[in-house]
Design an enzyme around this catalytic site. Sequence first.
Site, PDB file in Angstrom:
ATOM      1  CB  CYS A 208      -1.553   8.959   6.014  1.00 12.99           C
ATOM      2  SG  CYS A 208      -0.855   9.693   7.561  1.00 12.99           S
ATOM      3  CG  HIS A 209      -1.744   9.472   1.818  1.00  9.49           C
ATOM      4  ND1 HIS A 209      -0.703   9.583   2.601  1.00  9.49           N
ATOM      5  CD2 HIS A 209      -2.172  10.646   1.640  1.00  9.49           C
ATOM      6  CE1 HIS A 209      -0.411  10.754   2.838  1.00  9.49           C
ATOM      7  NE2 HIS A 209      -1.433  11.508   2.139  1.00  9.49           N
ATOM      8  N   GLY A 210      -4.777   5.718   3.088  1.00 11.02           N
ATOM      9  CA  GLY A 210      -5.375   4.525   2.732  1.00 11.02           C
ATOM     10  C   GLY A 210      -4.892   3.330   2.042  1.00 11.02           C
TER      11      GLY A 210
END
Lengths: 197, 416
Positions: free
Chosen positions: A161-163
């Site tokens: 999702c956001h690394g």
Amino acid sequence: MSTTDHADHSRRDFLYIATGAVGGVGAVLTAWPFISQMNPDASVLALASIEVDLAPIKEGQAVTIKWRGNPVIIRNRTKKEVEDADAVKLEDLKDPVARSAVAKEGDPATDANRVVKGHENFIVMMGVCTHLGCVPDGNSPLREYALVEGTAKTGGWFCPCHGSQYDTSGRIRKGPAPENLAVPPYKFLTDSKIQIG
Amino acid sequence: MSGQSNYVPTTAFGKWMHARLPIYALMKETALDFPTPKNLNYWWTFGGILAMMLVVQIVTGIVLVMHFTPHVDMAFNSKELITRDVNYGWLIQKLHETGASMFFIAVYIHMFRGLYYGSYKAPREVLWMIGVIIYLIMMATAFMGYVLPWGQMSFWGAKVITNLFSAIPFVGPSITTWLWGGYSVDNPTLNRFFSLHYLLPFVLAAVVGLHIWALHVPGNNNPTGVEVKSGQDTLPFHPYYTMKDSFAIAIFLMFFAFWVFYRPDYLGHAINYQQANPLVTPAHIVPEWYYLPFYAMLRAIPSKLGGVLVMFGSILTLFFLPWLDTSRVRSGTYRPLFKGLFWILVIVCILLGYLGSKPAEGNAVWYARILTLYYFVHFYVFLPILGLLESPKPLPSSISDDVLAKSKKHALAPAE
């Protein structure tokens, strides 16, 4: 006449404030059941523990099981993965707290504090990214990525999702997530069977 | 909604009713005869378009509820069966789904119109702030509605957005558990979202009532930003603006119909045709297009709490807007510097939306940071300073003068 008026007023003020106060407390007390009903109900709380057989999980394999609606990642780590996790210096960690229910609260985030002694190859942790709750993917043990700038590592977990990137012990190393992946309360019933919760 | 109505009932029934409930007088005064500036352009028709969209969403929504099952095992299938088996379900479901996007297109145009023409300035601050509240309720409603089909994007969107609350220090985790009714997004979550998704549109309708009330006290702003000075400046709302709004609504419905009939899935995500799976997160999760600029802001900040604060702060900023803009001139038409900055802000918002749709990697994060910073600088630095630096163009003495000057220009043009 003005004196009686005055006396009446203070008596009225008192009654007015007292009535308002009782009404206010009553309103708050009445509101509570309507707020509390949204918390987990008895049937949700009842699903609190499950047993998992670890025997089929061979070295280098991982399974994801569902506990209390959330994924739990269980990985039988390779020797290299355990060594990699042990080799990490505490000062390199973004979150130095173990976040582990199998250690004491506030214990440092060493690999040993995130596993059960004698079963160091098994890491059992919530597959819930501590950023916004996505399920981190297991990295291929072959894929290299930078945990800390300039150092290449393999294995661990990556949140799509956001690394956010987690090492082979599930500790946050890079990205927006604030905490290490939580280790749920569990114990070994036999050498190859655990109970979570 | 002020002043005496000049309505005099003529029929016997009219007199009888007027003495008991003067509803026709109220309607005549506030809707039919309402004095409206005569120079409103088509950007002003989006209020009417939005009212129509709210009705469309409520009517189609009530029908969908007749066929939908809010349970984790059945929700996904029941939504699919609506589009396949229910008579005209394919139409009604798609009207509702694309209708949400149309609603947001209209609201964004409506908001940027207000930003450009200074419709938030005194004496319309409360009108503007109620509008921001409407926008927040719309976002909450659309978010909960998107969860109901219980596809992969529904589930993970819900999980990520509800997890935003876990960033609140100390009480965050208990709040998310309370929102979910469990330890994750699950059946209790679906049920309560369904309940609230049905409730909020009616709350919205009530707040829209307040919005219209707050509009009727000072009356409409207009493209010159000059207040109405005499009866010369206005026209009765009916038939002049009922016609103009109806025409705009007809055009908007054609645009709406294009999406419903020819691109019904374009505005959604293919992955939402996969049933929710709590054990697998899709590789690339993004919210619906109308949240993308805020999503870009959330991801631009390398701290969980910071990202959440910046995201909510970007919307809360709009509440303070009436006091951040120090210029005495209302309309952007007469403010050369403001006009340029307004269009830069529009482009910044669109670029943020674009970045929100891309994976947060490499340079994209830095661009998002710069644009997020610019967004706040626009409101907290440029707008307050601009009022002091800018020398606005001369304002027309009245709406009538402006209209006459423009029509003279047009009349002269063919002679040249």
